[in-house]
Design an enzyme around this catalytic site. Sequence first.
Site, PDB file in Angstrom:
ATOM      1  N   LYS A 186      13.509  -1.044  -7.846  1.00  0.00           N
ATOM      2  CA  LYS A 186      14.012  -0.574  -6.544  1.00  0.00           C
ATOM      3  C   LYS A 186      14.354  -1.499  -5.308  1.00  0.00           C
ATOM      4  O   LYS A 186      15.650  -1.216  -4.787  1.00  0.00           O
ATOM      5  CB  LYS A 186      13.017   0.526  -5.986  1.00  0.00           C
ATOM      6  N   ASP A 187      13.539  -2.432  -5.196  1.00  0.00           N
ATOM      7  CA  ASP A 187      13.915  -3.545  -4.477  1.00  0.00           C
ATOM      8  C   ASP A 187      14.537  -4.714  -5.096  1.00  0.00           C
ATOM      9  O   ASP A 187      14.050  -5.729  -5.278  1.00  0.00           O
ATOM     10  CB  ASP A 187      12.579  -4.018  -3.703  1.00  0.00           C
TER      11      ASP A 187
ATOM     12  N   HIS B  19       4.325   2.075  -7.842  1.00  0.00           N
ATOM     13  CA  HIS B  19       3.309   1.135  -7.677  1.00  0.00           C
ATOM     14  C   HIS B  19       2.487   1.310  -9.017  1.00  0.00           C
ATOM     15  O   HIS B  19       1.922   0.197  -9.497  1.00  0.00           O
ATOM     16  CB  HIS B  19       2.443   1.380  -6.590  1.00  0.00           C
TER      17      HIS B  19
ATOM     18  N   GLY C 149       0.753  -1.019   0.109  1.00  0.00           N
ATOM     19  CA  GLY C 149       0.107  -0.039  -0.048  1.00  0.00           C
ATOM     20  C   GLY C 149       0.830   1.415  -0.049  1.00  0.00           C
ATOM     21  O   GLY C 149       2.056   1.170  -0.338  1.00  0.00           O
TER      22      GLY C 149
HETATM   23  O1  PAF Z   1       7.701  -4.920  -1.852  1.00  0.00           O
HETATM   24  C1  PAF Z   1       6.790  -4.882  -1.043  1.00  0.00           C
HETATM   25  O2  PAF Z   1       5.937  -4.150  -0.784  1.00  0.00           O
HETATM   26  C2  PAF Z   1       6.852  -6.131  -0.081  1.00  0.00           C
HETATM   27  O3  PAF Z   1       8.004  -6.621   0.319  1.00  0.00           O
HETATM   28  C3  PAF Z   1       6.069  -7.396  -0.664  1.00  0.00           C
HETATM   29  C4  PAF Z   1       6.803  -7.977  -2.045  1.00  0.00           C
HETATM   30  C5  PAF Z   1       4.552  -6.768  -1.063  1.00  0.00           C
HETATM   31  C6  PAF Z   1       5.823  -8.575   0.158  1.00  0.00           C
HETATM   32  O4  PAF Z   1       5.159  -8.100   1.255  1.00  0.00           O
END
Ligand code: PAF
Length: 297
Positions: free
Chosen positions: A150-151, A37, A31
């Site tokens: 980014k991650d 996103h 969220g």
């Molecule tokens: O990147 C994220 O927002 C979270 O690590 C994920 C992949 C939704 C898992 O909780």
Amino acid sequence: MRTLRTIAELRAALAQPRREGSRIGLVPTMGAFHEGHLSLMRRAREDNDVVVVSLFVNPTQFNEGNDLAAYPRDENRDALLASDAGVDYLFAPAVEEIYPPGFTASVSLGAITEVLEGAQRGRAHFEGVATVVTKLFNMVAPQVAYFGQKDAQQARVIKQLVHDLDMQVQIEVCPIVREPDGLAMSSRNVHLSPAEREQATALSRALRVASDLVEAGEYESDAITAAARNELDSANLDTEYFEIVDLETFAPITTIDGPALAVVAARVGSTRLIDNQQLSTKSVAGQYAGAVAAGSN
Ligand code: PAF
């Protein structure tokens, strides 16, 4: 767009499209949506017949209680943004729906989870991520799932998970979305004061310093890292790591001789931020260009 709270509701909603052979895309999120996103959701909308976004602030992946408590939450705003992005279903379960009393499972992966973010945040972090993503994949059974670059380490961990557990889901990793001044979009950016927001731009500047040096022919990680750290230190950031790592293993690289990733984690005040950028030597970049020109995929 419909908001669903339970696994039973989710499965019921997806049963008919699945029978009809629809392609289902999943965007897992916690969220506090931003352009990063939304870019994943738009991409999922382009690629799929049905788009599911999960919104679940997963407690098991937080190593600091304060970080979990302070994690920004605004489901109404998120629902409006997801609906505008063309999402069909927002799956926003309660914690007990995902982790009912008596829940015991944990998905643990190898070396890739132990370095960088794994070392800083502890083993439980990527175990929490891998466990919840496994559950989400089992619940939604998507053909494809979307994650942000980014991650970067998380995306690599998810690919390892899918490979090791023979999951039938394609993983798409989408580019980092940045503010005009270079700051990578993050849900945690809302915690930054105006002064910290200014300081935070040093992360992307440090990455730029690194990529400029590589483009200029500097391939020794020590020299590149020292220059990048200088940029971070000048902005008074509390740097947790700045490293140049192998794209596949995330192990440190001494001399860049192929595609590499510069990764950074730093605290700005009490907010922890991460960012990364791919680095390529001229010869490797040339090979890529050749492959594209030759129509290779
Ligand atoms: O990147 C994220 O927002 C979270 O690590 C994920 C992949 C939704 C898992 O909780």
